[in-house]
Design a protein around this motif. Structure first.
Motif, PDB file in Angstrom:
ATOM      1  N   PRO A   1       0.895  -1.336   0.069  1.00 13.74           N
ATOM      2  CA  PRO A   1       0.043   0.065   0.017  1.00 13.74           C
ATOM      3  C   PRO A   1       0.918   1.185  -0.020  1.00 13.74           C
ATOM      4  O   PRO A   1       0.542   2.254  -0.762  1.00 13.74           O
ATOM      5  CB  PRO A   1      -0.873  -0.010   1.253  1.00 13.74           C
ATOM      6  N   ARG A   2       2.135   1.422   0.725  1.00 13.79           N
ATOM      7  CA  ARG A   2       2.964   2.452   0.891  1.00 13.79           C
ATOM      8  C   ARG A   2       3.535   2.805  -0.568  1.00 13.79           C
ATOM      9  O   ARG A   2       3.292   3.848  -1.151  1.00 13.79           O
ATOM     10  CB  ARG A   2       3.846   2.180   1.896  1.00 13.79           C
TER      11      ARG A   2
ATOM     12  N   ASP B   1      -2.449   1.505  -7.408  1.00 10.41           N
ATOM     13  CA  ASP B   1      -3.358   1.002  -6.497  1.00 10.41           C
ATOM     14  C   ASP B   1      -2.627  -0.473  -5.880  1.00 10.41           C
ATOM     15  O   ASP B   1      -1.586  -0.866  -6.515  1.00 10.41           O
ATOM     16  CB  ASP B   1      -4.585   0.701  -7.060  1.00 10.41           C
ATOM     17  N   ASP B   2      -3.285  -1.161  -4.745  1.00 13.71           N
ATOM     18  CA  ASP B   2      -2.724  -1.714  -4.057  1.00 13.71           C
ATOM     19  C   ASP B   2      -2.737  -3.179  -4.821  1.00 13.71           C
ATOM     20  O   ASP B   2      -1.795  -3.980  -4.825  1.00 13.71           O
ATOM     21  CB  ASP B   2      -3.286  -1.981  -2.820  1.00 13.71           C
TER      22      ASP B   2
ATOM     23  N   LYS C   1       1.033   4.012  -3.143  1.00 13.14           N
ATOM     24  CA  LYS C   1       0.541   5.197  -3.059  1.00 13.14           C
ATOM     25  C   LYS C   1       1.704   6.207  -3.530  1.00 13.14           C
ATOM     26  O   LYS C   1       1.266   7.497  -4.160  1.00 13.14           O
ATOM     27  CB  LYS C   1       0.286   5.788  -1.452  1.00 13.14           C
TER      28      LYS C   1
END
Length: 295
Positions: A244-245, A253-254, A248
């Motif tokens: 996720p980091r 997207d994840d 971003k």
């Protein structure tokens, strides 16, 4: 001509030395070097270096850090596991910390020496790393036997009769005064902070588990170094935690990151040895190629 026995022995030893020198010192190295140049082996024999354009970015066999000049993790890259080799992933200082499960008590820093940082136990190293990773990834970084501040939750418990009897005094060994101990009392006795230079060896070393979950959010390989200190791989679980980091920071997207991780996940060697792993350098190179950071 018949040589004396002692000279014959020396001549035999000399001939043996010459034969072994030619075989082991010349023929064998040349043969191995020749085989290493065969297609499919040349890249590995040369160090498995990876290039992006004309720039060598590293070796897929040796890990490296993805941090800024101050040692802070770069949000746009997947992070490697910790390293105890020199200042980190130093091939000239490969090795482990040699700290084991019984390393739970820190050496406190001398408050009169501003350059003395003390020496952290393996437990405190794991605890502090877990807190840092949890903060970076936005998850709970708590672990059993760790304080919320990221040191080993270890008490020195003093009894009336040595190791038995009523508790008379309790000290939090890894929290130097004037710190407030992670627990206020133990068996009805107030817990004290630790003072540099005081001998607490007569107390019973007692780790306190705390309320952390049995399965921490931060995987073990995110907080422990490998035996060589050069391991270039992380577990799929640690890679997925970072997704996720990185997504971003890369403007995606994840789900896209998870797919990329799956593409770079290798299974067990020969189907049964070791654990699935992800090569961090290869994954980060793929990131830069597919999802470059837009300034």
């Amino acid at each position: 001509m018949h040589l004396p026995p002692w000279i014959a022995q020396y001549m035999t030893a000399l001939r043996t030395l010459l034969v072994l020198t030619v075989l082991v010192g010349i023929a064998y190295p040349l043969a191995v070097t020749g085989v290493a140049q065969l297609p499919g082996l040349r890249h590995r024999a040369g160090g498995s270096f990876t290039k992006v354009g004309d720039t060598t970015t590293g070796s897929t066999l040796i890990g490296q850090s993805f941090t800024d000049k101050d040692g802070n993790a770069l949000a746009r890259y997947f992070q490697s596991r910790p390293s105890a080799a020199g200042s980190g992933y130093d091939p000239t200082a490969t090795g482990a910390s040699n700290l084991g499960p019984e390393s739970v008590v820190d050496t406190l820093p001398d408050p009169s020496n501003k350059n003395d940082t003390g020496k952290r136990s393996l437990l405190s190293q794991v605890c502090s790393r877990s807190v840092a990773v949890g903060k970076l990834e936005g998850v709970d970084g708590s672990r059993p036997y760790c304080t919320p501040a990221g040191v080993g939750a270890v008490l020195a418990v003093f009894h009336h009769s040595g190791a038995t009897g009523p508790v008379t005094r309790v000290v939090s060994l890894n929290e130097a005064c004037p710190a407030v101990p992670f627990v206020t009392s133990y068996q009805g006795v107030d817990v004290q902070c630790a003072t540099f230079g005081v001998d607490y060896t007569k107390g019973v070393v007692t780790p306190v588990r705390g309320g952390a979950p049995n399965n921490p959010k931060v995987p073990a390989d995110a907080v422990t170094a490998s035996g060589s200190g050069l391991d270039p791989h992380i577990s799929p679980a640690y890679a997925k935690l970072q997704a996720p980091r990185v997504a971003k920071a890369r403007g995606t997207d994840d789900a896209t990151m998870q797919k990329l991780i799956a593409e770079h996940t290798r299974g067990r060697a020969l189907g049964f040895m070791g654990q699935p792993n992800v090569n961090v350098l290869e994954l980060n190179i793929a990131l830069d190629r597919r999802y470059p950071v837009r300034s």
